[in-house]
Design an enzyme around this catalytic site. Structure first.
Site, PDB file in Angstrom:
ATOM      1  N   HIS A 123       0.391  -1.361   0.147  1.00 42.33           N
ATOM      2  CA  HIS A 123      -0.072   0.284  -0.201  1.00 42.33           C
ATOM      3  C   HIS A 123       1.001   1.680   0.153  1.00 42.33           C
ATOM      4  O   HIS A 123       0.268   2.628   0.266  1.00 42.33           O
ATOM      5  CB  HIS A 123      -1.451  -0.471   1.459  1.00 42.33           C
ATOM      6  CG  HIS A 123      -2.006  -0.995   1.054  1.00 42.33           C
ATOM      7  ND1 HIS A 123      -2.560  -1.197   2.174  1.00 42.33           N
ATOM      8  CD2 HIS A 123      -2.653  -1.903  -0.201  1.00 42.33           C
ATOM      9  CE1 HIS A 123      -3.345  -2.486   1.577  1.00 42.33           C
ATOM     10  NE2 HIS A 123      -3.249  -2.481   0.763  1.00 42.33           N
ATOM     11  N   GLY A 191      -1.672  -8.510  12.380  1.00 42.65           N
ATOM     12  CA  GLY A 191      -2.519  -7.602  13.257  1.00 42.65           C
ATOM     13  C   GLY A 191      -2.649  -7.005  11.674  1.00 42.65           C
ATOM     14  O   GLY A 191      -3.045  -5.750  11.384  1.00 42.65           O
TER      15      GLY A 191
HETATM   16  C1  BJW Z   1      -4.186  -5.834  16.651  1.00 36.72           C
HETATM   17  C2  BJW Z   1      -3.306  -5.494  17.097  1.00 36.72           C
HETATM   18  C3  BJW Z   1      -2.153  -5.929  18.545  1.00 36.72           C
HETATM   19  C4  BJW Z   1      -4.457  -3.812  16.761  1.00 36.72           C
HETATM   20  N1  BJW Z   1      -1.468  -7.166  18.322  1.00 36.72           N
HETATM   21  N2  BJW Z   1      -3.167  -7.762  16.483  1.00 36.72           N
HETATM   22  C5  BJW Z   1     -13.935  -7.247  -3.413  1.00 36.72           C
HETATM   23  C6  BJW Z   1     -14.780  -7.155  -2.439  1.00 36.72           C
HETATM   24  C7  BJW Z   1     -15.140  -6.179  -2.022  1.00 36.72           C
HETATM   25  C8  BJW Z   1     -14.278  -4.778  -2.505  1.00 36.72           C
HETATM   26  C9  BJW Z   1     -12.921  -4.827  -3.138  1.00 36.72           C
HETATM   27  C10 BJW Z   1     -12.759  -6.714  -3.896  1.00 36.72           C
HETATM   28  N3  BJW Z   1     -11.607  -6.173  -4.009  1.00 36.72           N
HETATM   29  C11 BJW Z   1     -11.339  -5.121  -4.295  1.00 36.72           C
HETATM   30  C12 BJW Z   1     -12.139  -4.730  -3.514  1.00 36.72           C
HETATM   31  C13 BJW Z   1     -11.747  -2.494  -3.431  1.00 36.72           C
HETATM   32  C14 BJW Z   1     -11.837  -2.738  -1.931  1.00 36.72           C
HETATM   33  C15 BJW Z   1     -11.481  -2.795  -0.841  1.00 36.72           C
HETATM   34  O1  BJW Z   1     -10.637  -4.033  -0.614  1.00 36.72           O
HETATM   35  N4  BJW Z   1     -12.262  -2.961  -0.204  1.00 36.72           N
HETATM   36  C16 BJW Z   1     -13.187  -4.001   1.061  1.00 36.72           C
HETATM   37  C17 BJW Z   1     -12.923  -2.855   2.308  1.00 36.72           C
HETATM   38  C18 BJW Z   1     -13.932  -4.187   0.651  1.00 36.72           C
HETATM   39  N5  BJW Z   1      -9.741  -3.040  -2.422  1.00 36.72           N
HETATM   40  C19 BJW Z   1      -8.946  -1.661  -2.804  1.00 36.72           C
HETATM   41  O2  BJW Z   1      -9.537  -0.446  -3.568  1.00 36.72           O
HETATM   42  C20 BJW Z   1      -7.355  -1.677  -3.259  1.00 36.72           C
HETATM   43  N6  BJW Z   1      -7.123  -2.105  -4.773  1.00 36.72           N
HETATM   44  C21 BJW Z   1      -7.919  -2.750  -5.992  1.00 36.72           C
HETATM   45  O3  BJW Z   1      -8.934  -3.328  -5.219  1.00 36.72           O
HETATM   46  O4  BJW Z   1      -7.522  -2.104  -7.339  1.00 36.72           O
HETATM   47  C22 BJW Z   1      -8.160  -3.652  -8.294  1.00 36.72           C
HETATM   48  C23 BJW Z   1      -8.762  -2.124  -8.421  1.00 36.72           C
HETATM   49  C24 BJW Z   1      -8.920  -0.678  -8.899  1.00 36.72           C
HETATM   50  C25 BJW Z   1     -10.430  -0.922  -9.486  1.00 36.72           C
HETATM   51  C26 BJW Z   1     -11.266  -0.752  -8.947  1.00 36.72           C
HETATM   52  C27 BJW Z   1     -11.612  -2.155  -8.649  1.00 36.72           C
HETATM   53  C28 BJW Z   1     -10.552  -2.824  -8.543  1.00 36.72           C
HETATM   54  C29 BJW Z   1      -7.260  -0.672  -2.810  1.00 36.72           C
HETATM   55  C30 BJW Z   1      -6.861  -1.260  -0.538  1.00 36.72           C
HETATM   56  C31 BJW Z   1      -5.706  -0.035  -0.844  1.00 36.72           C
HETATM   57  C32 BJW Z   1      -6.451   0.331   1.104  1.00 36.72           C
HETATM   58  N7  BJW Z   1      -5.376   1.495   1.287  1.00 36.72           N
HETATM   59  C33 BJW Z   1      -5.733   2.052   2.701  1.00 36.72           C
HETATM   60  C34 BJW Z   1      -4.877   3.179   3.133  1.00 36.72           C
HETATM   61  C35 BJW Z   1      -3.245   3.307   3.271  1.00 36.72           C
HETATM   62  C36 BJW Z   1      -2.704   4.232   3.008  1.00 36.72           C
HETATM   63  C37 BJW Z   1      -3.037   5.114   3.873  1.00 36.72           C
HETATM   64  O5  BJW Z   1      -2.282   3.995   5.121  1.00 36.72           O
HETATM   65  O6  BJW Z   1      -3.514   6.111   4.206  1.00 36.72           O
HETATM   66  O7  BJW Z   1      -5.097   0.917   2.917  1.00 36.72           O
HETATM   67  S1  BJW Z   1      -7.148   1.807   3.755  1.00 36.72           S
HETATM   68  C38 BJW Z   1      -6.691   0.717   5.332  1.00 36.72           C
HETATM   69  O8  BJW Z   1      -6.447  -0.272   5.350  1.00 36.72           O
HETATM   70  C39 BJW Z   1      -4.834   0.640   5.086  1.00 36.72           C
HETATM   71  C40 BJW Z   1      -4.961  -0.373   5.421  1.00 36.72           C
HETATM   72  O9  BJW Z   1      -3.827  -1.528   4.380  1.00 36.72           O
HETATM   73  C41 BJW Z   1      -5.624  -0.976   4.583  1.00 36.72           C
HETATM   74  C42 BJW Z   1      -5.967  -2.225   6.115  1.00 36.72           C
HETATM   75  O10 BJW Z   1      -5.896  -2.305   6.826  1.00 36.72           O
HETATM   76  P1  BJW Z   1      -5.594  -3.401   8.882  1.00 36.72           P
HETATM   77  O11 BJW Z   1      -3.894  -2.792   8.235  1.00 36.72           O
HETATM   78  O12 BJW Z   1      -5.796  -4.247   8.475  1.00 36.72           O
HETATM   79  O13 BJW Z   1      -5.950  -2.723   9.562  1.00 36.72           O
HETATM   80  P2  BJW Z   1      -6.942  -2.324  10.850  1.00 36.72           P
HETATM   81  O14 BJW Z   1      -7.454  -0.835  10.758  1.00 36.72           O
HETATM   82  O15 BJW Z   1      -8.991  -2.419   9.418  1.00 36.72           O
HETATM   83  O16 BJW Z   1      -7.365  -3.581  11.298  1.00 36.72           O
HETATM   84  C43 BJW Z   1      -6.353  -3.517  12.562  1.00 36.72           C
HETATM   85  C44 BJW Z   1      -6.069  -5.335  12.800  1.00 36.72           C
HETATM   86  O17 BJW Z   1      -5.124  -5.104  13.480  1.00 36.72           O
HETATM   87  C45 BJW Z   1      -6.950  -5.561  14.017  1.00 36.72           C
HETATM   88  O18 BJW Z   1      -7.915  -7.211  13.582  1.00 36.72           O
HETATM   89  C46 BJW Z   1      -7.119  -6.110  15.248  1.00 36.72           C
HETATM   90  O19 BJW Z   1      -7.921  -6.824  15.956  1.00 36.72           O
HETATM   91  C47 BJW Z   1      -5.376  -6.257  15.392  1.00 36.72           C
HETATM   92  N8  BJW Z   1      -4.913  -5.347  16.487  1.00 36.72           N
HETATM   93  N9  BJW Z   1      -4.134  -4.381  17.943  1.00 36.72           N
HETATM   94  C48 BJW Z   1      -2.427  -7.603  17.255  1.00 36.72           C
HETATM   95  N10 BJW Z   1      -1.248  -5.490  19.331  1.00 36.72           N
END
Ligand code: BJW
Ligand code: ZN
Length: 246
Positions: A123, A191
Site C-alpha cells: 500500500h 495484525g
Molecule cells: C492487533 C493489535 C495488536 C490491533 N496485535 N493485532 C472485493 C470485494 C469488495 C471490494 C473489493 C474487493 N476487492 C477489492 C475491493 C475494493 C477495495 C476493498 O478491499 N474494499 C474492502 C474494504 C471491501 N480494495 C481496493 O480498492 C484496493 N485496490 C484494488 O482492489 O485495486 C484494483 C481495483 C482498481 C479499481 C477498481 C476496482 C479494483 C486498494 C486498497 C487500498 C487500501 N488503502 C488503505 C490506505 C493506505 C494509505 C494510508 O495508510 O493512508 O490501506 S485503507 C487501510 O486499510 C490501509 C490498510 O493497509 C488497510 C488494511 O487495514 P489493516 O492494516 O488490516 O488495519 P485495520 O485497522 O483494519 O485492522 C487492524 C487489526 O489489527 C485488527 O484486526 C485488530 O484486531 C488488530 N490488532 N492491535 C495484534 N497489538
C-alpha cells in the site's frame, strides 16, 4: 500431527523450523503497540472522518488540504514512534530463514527501521510523495510538511505515495507478494483485519498453494476460521515467542 498441541508458539516454531520459505503479511495491528492508531476499531477515527472516507482519491480530489492534514497528523505520530518487539522479531526471523518475504499493508516504515530487509509495501509509503501532474516521486521525511498541500517542482499538486481505495497496487510489488505467498511453506498473518483486498487474498492464495497459515491478532477476523492456527494474542506477545528456543 500437531493438531492437538495446545501451545500455539510451540506449534508455529515447529512449522518455522521445518520451513524453507516463509511469508508474512502484516497490518496496522503490528504497529498499534508502537502507538500508531489502526484504521478500524477504537481510535480508527480522525476528527469525525472514517479511514474508508479519507483513504480515497475522491476525498483527495474534493479537498487536498484536508487529506494532507490527515497525512501530516499521521506523519507526526509515526515520526516519534519506535518499532516494537514484534517488528524486531520479524527482522530476526528473516535472518534465520532461507527464504523470507514480508508483505506489509503498513505505510509507516517501522519494518525498515526494525531491520527487516525484504519488505514489500503493497500500500505504498507515507514518506513518499508523488506529483499528480508529472508523476515524479520523491521522499520527504519531515515529520510535518510546512505547506499544505505540498507542490512538486513542476508546480503540480503532490499526493502521498500510498494506495487508496479503488486504486491498483504497485504491480511489481504486488506480483512479488503473490509469488511469495504461493511459494511459502508458512504464512504468518499479523495484525490485519483481513478486510481489504487484494492484500487479504494472500491468505487464501498461500493456503491453497499448501502453506500452513497462522494468524496473530487480538480479535477474530474473517480469516480466523480458515487458517490452520488462529492465535489470539498481541503482536508483541506472540512474535517474540517465535524466535525463542523452546
Ligand atoms: C492487533 C493489535 C495488536 C490491533 N496485535 N493485532 C472485493 C470485494 C469488495 C471490494 C473489493 C474487493 N476487492 C477489492 C475491493 C475494493 C477495495 C476493498 O478491499 N474494499 C474492502 C474494504 C471491501 N480494495 C481496493 O480498492 C484496493 N485496490 C484494488 O482492489 O485495486 C484494483 C481495483 C482498481 C479499481 C477498481 C476496482 C479494483 C486498494 C486498497 C487500498 C487500501 N488503502 C488503505 C490506505 C493506505 C494509505 C494510508 O495508510 O493512508 O490501506 S485503507 C487501510 O486499510 C490501509 C490498510 O493497509 C488497510 C488494511 O487495514 P489493516 O492494516 O488490516 O488495519 P485495520 O485497522 O483494519 O485492522 C487492524 C487489526 O489489527 C485488527 O484486526 C485488530 O484486531 C488488530 N490488532 N492491535 C495484534 N497489538
Ligand atoms: Zn511534477
Amino acid at each position: 500431527m500437531h493438531a492437538f498441541q495446545s501451545d500455539p508458539a510451540e506449534t508455529v516454531r515447529e512449522w518455522l523450523a521445518a520451513a524453507s520459505s516463509v511469508a508474512v503479511l502484516t497490518g496496522a495491528g503490528i504497529s498499534a503497540e508502537s502507538g500508531i492508531p489502526t484504521f478500524r476499531g477504537p481510535g480508527g477515527l480522525w476528527r469525525t472522518y472514517r479511514a474508508e472516507y479519507l483513504a480515497t482519491p475522491q476525498a483527495f480530489a474534493r479537498d487536498p488540504h484536508l487529506s494532507w492534514e490527515w497525512y501530516n497528523w499521521r506523519r507526526g505520530i509515526i515520526a516519534t514512534a519506535e518499532p516494537n518487539t514484534g517488528h524486531a522479531a520479524l527482522a530476526e526471523l528473516e535472518r534465520r530463514v532461507p527464504s523470507f518475504t514480508l508483505a506489509t499493508q503498513n505505510v509507516d516504515g517501522l519494518h525498515d527501521r526494525a531491520g527487516s530487509r525484504r519488505i514489500l509495501k503493497v500500500h505504498g509509503d507515507i514518506w513518499t510523495l508523488r506529483c499528480t501532474a508529472c508523476t515524479r516521486e520523491w521522499s520527504d521525511r519531515r515529520p510535518s510538511l510546512p505547506e499544505l498541500p505540498p507542490k512538486c517542482e513542476c508546480g503540480g499538486l503532490a499526493r502521498p505515495g500510498v494506495v487508496w481505495f479503488g486504486e491498483g497496487l504497485p504491480e511489481d510489488v504486488w506480483s512479488a507478494a503473490v509469488d511469495a505467498a504461493r511459494a511459502a511453506d508458512v504464512l504468518l498473518v499479523v495484525g490485519t483485519s483481513a478486510l481489504v483486498y487484494p492484500a487479504a487474498g494472500l491468505v487464501q492464495l498461500a493456503q491453497s498453494a499448501g502453506a500452513k497459515v497462522a494468524e496473530i491478532n487480538v480479535a477474530e477476523t474473517p480469516v480466523s476460521a480458515m487458517v490452520d492456527l488462529s492465535w489470539r494474542a498481541s503482536a508483541t506477545t506472540a512474535l517474540p515467542q517465535l524466535i525463542q528456543s523452546a
